[in-house]
Design an enzyme around this catalytic site. Structure first.
Site: not given
Length: 290
Positions: A68, A107, A122
């Protein structure tokens, strides 16, 4: 860094004159279908960085994937280059063994404002919990996508993202009781506030997730990519192809073990990933599930 190179990498062909929702959905889906969610560098003796130029060269020019802190950083850059108004956020991820959320924000993701309406983007949560298209940032609304039903809930300024999944169907009984199989139909993903973050806010996290022996990224080598019907993944020595079948209320998991001498071939054939250094697959017990 060149936006056209990024478009070529994700197979996006079309106009982006207007930073609208339709284009955002297309870009988001093309990214998750083209750039893997993976942590292989960690298990090749290399260090992951948050330098955007390095990330661009790796994910775009070297046609690799990332986690991420790489994928969503790159995606945020691309969106801003296209004229979108974005905000970088951080979230505490849900840890199944603890039945709770991480202490720190582990994250990174982005929200995008379009005509006064915020959307959560995302492109790097991976596996069965990966959203394919942006989610409208609204509390209590079921938002159905092929991977499942996603729902955001807000209470006192704290947002929680969760997913309602289908039952897993594993044709090969050898894998039916593997810890990689998540049989929980209601799965929390992460919790966040709307306080903006920058890449610098994640430098310590970037280091900790690579060096802490208890980090799931240290305990599992993984590479996954979304497909037109589900996703595929290589975790340690276990290769899985998952097909979403909402009409039957199940997700079908086809799984097999991969010998050491076939690992690199699987990465090349299934994920179009070619490594510069030798991979040492790892599959120790962790909270990671498909």
């Amino acid at each position: 860094m060149n936006l056209d190179e990024y478009f070529e990498r994700i197979g996006f062909h079309g106009s982006y004159d207007a930073p609208d929702l339709a284009t955002l959905k297309r870009i988001h889906k093309r990214h998750v279908m083209s750039i893997p969610f993976e942590n292989l560098d960690m298990h090749c003796g290399e260090t992951l960085t948050m330098d955007l130029q390095v990330i661009f060269d790796k994910l775009v020019r070297s046609r690799r994937g990332g986690w991420c802190l790489e994928n969503n950083l790159l995606f945020g850059w691309a969106l801003r280059e296209m004229g979108y108004t974005t905000t970088t956020l951080g979230s505490r991820v849900f840890l199944n063994p603890l039945k709770g959320y991480s202490d720190a924000e582990e994250h990174l993701f982005n929200t995008v404002d379009i005509d006064g309406v915020a959307h959560l983007t995302d492109v790097s949560y991976g596996l069965s919990l990966q959203i394919w298209e942006p989610l409208e940032l609204v509390s209590g609304k079921d938002q159905v996508q092929l991977p499942g039903t996603f729902r955001l809930e807000e209470q006192s300024g704290v947002w929680t993202l969760g997913k309602i999944a289908r039952k897993p169907k594993i044709p090969n009984p050898q894998f039916a009781n593997m810890s990689l199989i998540n049989k929980t139909e209601t799965q929390p993903l992460y919790r966040f506030t709307m306080d903006p973050r920058t890449a610098e806010d994640f430098l310590e996290t970037n280091h900790q997730l690579q060096t802490d022996p208890s980090s799931m990224f240290n305990r599992k080598s993984l590479c996954s990519l979304q497909t037109a019907t589900g996703f595929k993944a290589l975790i340690g020595w276990t290769y899985s192809e998952v097909t979403y079948k909402p009409e039957e209320g199940v997700d079908v998991f086809h799984m097999r073990k991969v010998p050491d001498d076939e690992i690199e071939q699987v990465l090349r054939d299934e994920f179009q990933v070619t490594l510069q250094n030798k991979l040492q697959p790892v599959s120790r017990k962790s909270c990671l599930t498909l």
